[in-house]
Design an enzyme around this catalytic site. Structure first.
Site, PDB file in Angstrom:
ATOM      1  N   ALA A  66       7.921  -1.147   2.303  1.00 45.35           N
ATOM      2  CA  ALA A  66       8.823  -1.146   1.225  1.00 45.35           C
ATOM      3  C   ALA A  66       9.210  -2.600   1.216  1.00 45.35           C
ATOM      4  CB  ALA A  66      10.017  -0.444   1.368  1.00 45.35           C
ATOM      5  N   GLY A 110       6.851   2.070   4.866  1.00 43.62           N
ATOM      6  CA  GLY A 110       6.538   2.733   3.663  1.00 43.62           C
ATOM      7  C   GLY A 110       4.821   2.867   3.748  1.00 43.62           C
ATOM      8  N   GLU A 113       3.832   5.418   5.788  1.00 39.48           N
ATOM      9  CA  GLU A 113       4.231   6.813   5.200  1.00 39.48           C
ATOM     10  C   GLU A 113       3.273   7.269   4.004  1.00 39.48           C
ATOM     11  OE1 GLU A 113       8.214   5.197   4.794  1.00 39.48           O
ATOM     12  OE2 GLU A 113       8.988   6.958   6.007  1.00 39.48           O
ATOM     13  N   GLU A 133      11.046   0.303  10.958  1.00 36.11           N
ATOM     14  CA  GLU A 133      12.289   0.106  10.240  1.00 36.11           C
ATOM     15  C   GLU A 133      13.538  -0.285  11.119  1.00 36.11           C
ATOM     16  OE1 GLU A 133       9.700   2.446   9.778  1.00 36.11           O
ATOM     17  OE2 GLU A 133       9.802   2.780   7.590  1.00 36.11           O
TER      18      GLU A 133
END
Ligand code: HXC
Length: 259
Positions: A66, A110, A113, A133
């Site tokens: 992200a 992300g 993911e 993260e």
């Protein structure tokens, strides 16, 4: 439809290819990119000509996570009220046709993911997977603690998420996160080959197989076995089953009509 952060094309008139396209930020994901991705996936899912979808990125990065510059400004209230970035991820879960992730370079946070939300991952040997993260003072937020753990087991998921280290493609293949590893210049050829093989099989059986495999993650074993058996028997009601078996018995290629 024009997009700002992705490119969309069709290969061989039957494979939908979505390329993440924010190269300067290593395809960092933001809510707008995720919205465009969701729209493109839904459009391919609704298009009868399309039998399989590929999500890919650039050579250096599938997606480096992200967008940290965006997230740096967020308060808890902002993140919570907007259901920050993850709302459109539910779209991916609802796609019924197979979605392959073709991963070259970084697939982090992300990005990892997103790859794990696809049905399977084909990786270039330069791919790097990780959930870093915790280095930023947060934890994975789009299923990383759940899907990575189911894919590679508790020990390796703990190792990756708690240390934030990256895993190379060969380790990811050994761990069961990726299904195949190829040279970077062969990545799209390999992914397209897999997609076309899927398109050559009966579409109804493909969707049923995807639904049934996903049951293995979402229900107890007995429930999953029951679900599989119901679908298995139901497929004998399709023309594709008659065609597939008749073709085998008569030693000819099957011509599925997806009926
Ligand atoms: C915003 C990013 C970015 C990111 C890279 N960039 N990753 N921008 N968000 N996630 C930008 C850099 O700021 C830089 O911009 C440009 O991309 C090139 O990156 P470099 O760092 O210069 O490249 P390199 O030295 O090769 O290092 C590559 C890297 C590193 C190892 C991938 O960029 C990195 O560690 N990125 C962050 C990875 C990460 O922590 N991801 C998880 C995010 S949290 P400039 O302008 O300087 O050229 C997350 C939560 C998910 O994903 C929650 C649910 C969705």
């Amino acid at each position: 439809m024009s997009h700002q952060f992705i490119q969309v094309r069709t290969e061989a008139d039957k494979v939908g290819v979505i390329t993440l396209d924010r190269p300067k930020q290593l395809n960092a994901l933001n809510p707008e990119l995720m919205r465009e991705l969701g729209q493109a996936l839904k459009a391919f899912d609704a298009d009868d000509a399309i039998g399989c979808i590929i999500i890919t990125g650039g050579e250096k990065a599938f997606a480096a996570g992200a967008d940290i510059a965006d997230m740096a400004k967020l308060s808890f209230a902002d993140a919570y009220k907007q259901d920050y970035i993850t709302r459109d991820w539910e779209t991916i879960r609802a796609i019924r046709k197979p979605v392959i992730a073709a991963v070259s370079g970084f697939a982090l946070g992300g990005g990892c993911e997103l790859a794990m939300m696809c049905d399977f991952i084909i990786a270039a040997d330069n791919a790097r997977f990780g959930q870093p993260e915790t280095k930023l003072g947060i934890i994975p937020g789009a299923g990383g603690t759940q899907r990575l753990t189911r894919a590679v087991g508790k020990s390796k998921a703990m190792d990756l998420i708690l240390t934030g280290r990256m895993m190379k493609a060969d380790e990811a293949e050994r761990a069961g996160l990726v299904s195949r590893v190829v040279a970077p210049e062969k990545l799209m050829e390999e992914a397209l080959g897999a997609a076309l093989a899927i398109c050559g099989n009966g579409r109804i059986a493909i969707v049923a197989a995807k639904e049934s495999i996903n049951r293995a993650f979402e229900s107890p074993m007995a429930e999953g076995i029951w679900f599989e058996r119901r679908l298995f028997h139901a497929l004998f009601a399709t023309q594709d089953q008659k065609e597939g078996m008749d073709a085998f018995v008569n030693k000819r290629p099957a011509q599925f009509k997806n009926q």
